[in-house]
Design a protein around this motif. Structure first.
Motif, PDB file in Angstrom:
ATOM      1  N   ALA A 167      -4.919   1.306  -6.139  1.00  0.00           N
ATOM      2  CA  ALA A 167      -5.344   0.581  -6.224  1.00  0.00           C
ATOM      3  C   ALA A 167      -5.128  -0.997  -7.202  1.00  0.00           C
ATOM      4  O   ALA A 167      -4.800  -1.923  -6.598  1.00  0.00           O
ATOM      5  N   GLN A 168      -4.702  -0.762  -8.282  1.00  0.00           N
ATOM      6  CA  GLN A 168      -4.115  -1.620  -9.113  1.00  0.00           C
ATOM      7  C   GLN A 168      -2.526  -2.293  -8.417  1.00  0.00           C
ATOM      8  O   GLN A 168      -2.282  -2.853  -8.344  1.00  0.00           O
ATOM      9  N   ARG A 169      -1.995  -0.700  -8.100  1.00  0.00           N
ATOM     10  CA  ARG A 169      -0.566  -1.161  -7.346  1.00  0.00           C
ATOM     11  C   ARG A 169      -0.367  -2.050  -6.275  1.00  0.00           C
ATOM     12  O   ARG A 169      -0.029  -2.899  -6.215  1.00  0.00           O
ATOM     13  N   ALA A 170      -1.232  -2.083  -6.056  1.00  0.00           N
ATOM     14  CA  ALA A 170      -1.246  -2.210  -4.128  1.00  0.00           C
ATOM     15  C   ALA A 170      -2.082  -4.010  -4.286  1.00  0.00           C
ATOM     16  O   ALA A 170      -2.177  -4.308  -2.649  1.00  0.00           O
ATOM     17  N   GLY A 171      -3.037  -4.219  -5.006  1.00  0.00           N
ATOM     18  CA  GLY A 171      -4.345  -5.193  -5.710  1.00  0.00           C
ATOM     19  C   GLY A 171      -4.991  -5.200  -4.392  1.00  0.00           C
ATOM     20  O   GLY A 171      -5.203  -5.761  -3.657  1.00  0.00           O
ATOM     21  N   ALA A 172      -5.682  -4.044  -4.332  1.00  0.00           N
ATOM     22  CA  ALA A 172      -6.762  -3.953  -3.254  1.00  0.00           C
ATOM     23  C   ALA A 172      -8.090  -3.212  -3.971  1.00  0.00           C
ATOM     24  O   ALA A 172      -7.830  -2.801  -4.926  1.00  0.00           O
ATOM     25  N   GLY A 188       0.633  -1.115  -0.016  1.00  0.00           N
ATOM     26  CA  GLY A 188      -0.129  -0.405  -0.057  1.00  0.00           C
ATOM     27  C   GLY A 188       0.609   1.702   0.178  1.00  0.00           C
ATOM     28  O   GLY A 188       0.345   2.240  -0.593  1.00  0.00           O
ATOM     29  N   THR A 189       1.528   1.174   0.729  1.00  0.00           N
ATOM     30  CA  THR A 189       2.852   2.555   0.879  1.00  0.00           C
ATOM     31  C   THR A 189       3.248   2.330  -0.858  1.00  0.00           C
ATOM     32  O   THR A 189       3.524   4.071  -0.657  1.00  0.00           O
ATOM     33  N   ARG A 190       3.874   1.952  -1.136  1.00  0.00           N
ATOM     34  CA  ARG A 190       4.588   1.759  -1.817  1.00  0.00           C
ATOM     35  C   ARG A 190       4.045   2.100  -2.996  1.00  0.00           C
ATOM     36  O   ARG A 190       4.506   3.109  -4.465  1.00  0.00           O
ATOM     37  N   ALA A 191       3.087   1.855  -3.173  1.00  0.00           N
ATOM     38  CA  ALA A 191       1.526   1.610  -4.712  1.00  0.00           C
ATOM     39  C   ALA A 191       1.545   3.586  -4.821  1.00  0.00           C
ATOM     40  O   ALA A 191       1.040   3.662  -5.435  1.00  0.00           O
ATOM     41  N   ALA A 232     -13.960  11.465   4.185  1.00  0.00           N
ATOM     42  CA  ALA A 232     -14.038  12.629   3.245  1.00  0.00           C
ATOM     43  C   ALA A 232     -13.854  11.693   2.215  1.00  0.00           C
ATOM     44  O   ALA A 232     -12.859  11.289   1.850  1.00  0.00           O
ATOM     45  N   GLY A 233     -15.212  11.804   1.364  1.00  0.00           N
ATOM     46  CA  GLY A 233     -14.643  11.081  -0.115  1.00  0.00           C
ATOM     47  C   GLY A 233     -14.577   9.758  -0.611  1.00  0.00           C
ATOM     48  O   GLY A 233     -14.619   9.370  -1.823  1.00  0.00           O
ATOM     49  N   THR A 234     -14.402   9.012   0.510  1.00  0.00           N
ATOM     50  CA  THR A 234     -14.780   7.486   0.019  1.00  0.00           C
ATOM     51  C   THR A 234     -15.303   7.372  -0.611  1.00  0.00           C
ATOM     52  O   THR A 234     -14.568   6.233  -1.790  1.00  0.00           O
ATOM     53  N   ALA A 235     -16.449   7.559   0.122  1.00  0.00           N
ATOM     54  CA  ALA A 235     -17.310   6.908  -1.737  1.00  0.00           C
ATOM     55  C   ALA A 235     -17.484   7.125  -3.006  1.00  0.00           C
ATOM     56  O   ALA A 235     -17.545   6.698  -4.156  1.00  0.00           O
ATOM     57  N   GLY A 236     -16.958   9.108  -2.975  1.00  0.00           N
ATOM     58  CA  GLY A 236     -16.603   8.844  -4.118  1.00  0.00           C
ATOM     59  C   GLY A 236     -15.366   9.242  -4.741  1.00  0.00           C
ATOM     60  O   GLY A 236     -15.499   9.395  -6.020  1.00  0.00           O
ATOM     61  N   ALA A 237     -14.539   8.274  -4.497  1.00  0.00           N
ATOM     62  CA  ALA A 237     -13.428   7.627  -4.903  1.00  0.00           C
ATOM     63  C   ALA A 237     -13.550   6.909  -5.935  1.00  0.00           C
ATOM     64  O   ALA A 237     -12.744   6.411  -6.479  1.00  0.00           O
ATOM     65  N   GLN A 238     -14.551   6.410  -5.914  1.00  0.00           N
ATOM     66  CA  GLN A 238     -15.052   4.987  -7.014  1.00  0.00           C
ATOM     67  C   GLN A 238     -15.370   5.318  -8.413  1.00  0.00           C
ATOM     68  O   GLN A 238     -15.837   6.398  -9.058  1.00  0.00           O
ATOM     69  N   LYS A 256     -10.889   0.457  -0.450  1.00  0.00           N
ATOM     70  CA  LYS A 256      -9.064  -0.250   0.138  1.00  0.00           C
ATOM     71  C   LYS A 256      -8.284   0.843   0.207  1.00  0.00           C
ATOM     72  O   LYS A 256      -7.341   1.193   0.848  1.00  0.00           O
ATOM     73  N   ALA A 257      -7.420   1.184  -1.492  1.00  0.00           N
ATOM     74  CA  ALA A 257      -7.443   1.916  -1.950  1.00  0.00           C
ATOM     75  C   ALA A 257      -6.808   3.271  -1.452  1.00  0.00           C
ATOM     76  O   ALA A 257      -5.968   4.005  -0.985  1.00  0.00           O
ATOM     77  N   VAL A 258      -8.413   3.847  -1.723  1.00  0.00           N
ATOM     78  CA  VAL A 258      -8.058   5.458  -1.199  1.00  0.00           C
ATOM     79  C   VAL A 258      -7.985   5.446   0.269  1.00  0.00           C
ATOM     80  O   VAL A 258      -7.261   6.459   0.804  1.00  0.00           O
ATOM     81  N   HIS A 259      -8.555   4.357   1.793  1.00  0.00           N
ATOM     82  CA  HIS A 259      -8.311   4.306   2.664  1.00  0.00           C
ATOM     83  C   HIS A 259      -6.419   4.301   3.057  1.00  0.00           C
ATOM     84  O   HIS A 259      -6.077   5.436   3.966  1.00  0.00           O
ATOM     85  N   GLU A 260      -5.931   3.462   2.080  1.00  0.00           N
ATOM     86  CA  GLU A 260      -4.250   2.746   2.242  1.00  0.00           C
ATOM     87  C   GLU A 260      -3.493   4.891   2.146  1.00  0.00           C
ATOM     88  O   GLU A 260      -3.013   5.079   2.418  1.00  0.00           O
TER      89      GLU A 260
END
Length: 142
Positions: free
Chosen positions: A83-88, A25-28, A136-142, A92-96
């Protein structure tokens, strides 16, 4: 903040099952951020972090198949890349990503994060800078 502490905090705050997931997640996030922000800012941020983390910011700049940096991307494109880089999945990618940015603020004592925020569009910045516990923004980020 040292590398191990950063990754440990990432794992705890993002509620990840392993250090490996925290590393991914950090790398991604750092690689995607390096694509998005100006190269000099990515390099300056990398210099403020432990070598292992800074390399994620520098790696993108030297990848022959990727434009240098400062690539314009929508909020969705940014988080899809993470998300693609982290495999998430995207939520989950937004949160990470939010967790990584929160830790970057702490690791650099806020010295560079205002410059990062200024280099992003307002919508992406408001999501990235909402912190690991923000909603903030987690639902709208998809």
């Amino acid at each position: 903040m040292q590398h191990d502490e950063f990754i440990g905090q990432m794992q705890a705050r993002a509620h990840l099952p392993s250090r490996g997931a925290a590393e991914r997640g950090t790398r991604a996030t750092l690689e995607t951020l390096a694509e998005r922000i100006p190269a000099p800012l990515a390099d300056h941020l990398a210099a403020q972090l432990p070598t292992e983390l800074g390399e994620h910011l520098r790696r993108v700049e030297y990848a022959p198949d990727v434009p240098r940096t400062g690539v314009r991307m929508t909020r969705k494109e940014f988080f899809d890349r993470v998300a693609q880089r982290a495999g998430a999945d995207p939520p989950k990618a937004v949160h990470e990503a939010r967790t990584v940015v929160e830790l970057l603020e702490e690791a650099t004592q806020g010295a560079l994060t205002e410059h990062i925020r200024e280099s992003l569009d307002d919508e992406l910045a408001s999501i990235l800078f909402s912190g690991s516990t923000g909603t903030a923004g987690t639902a709208g980020a998809q």
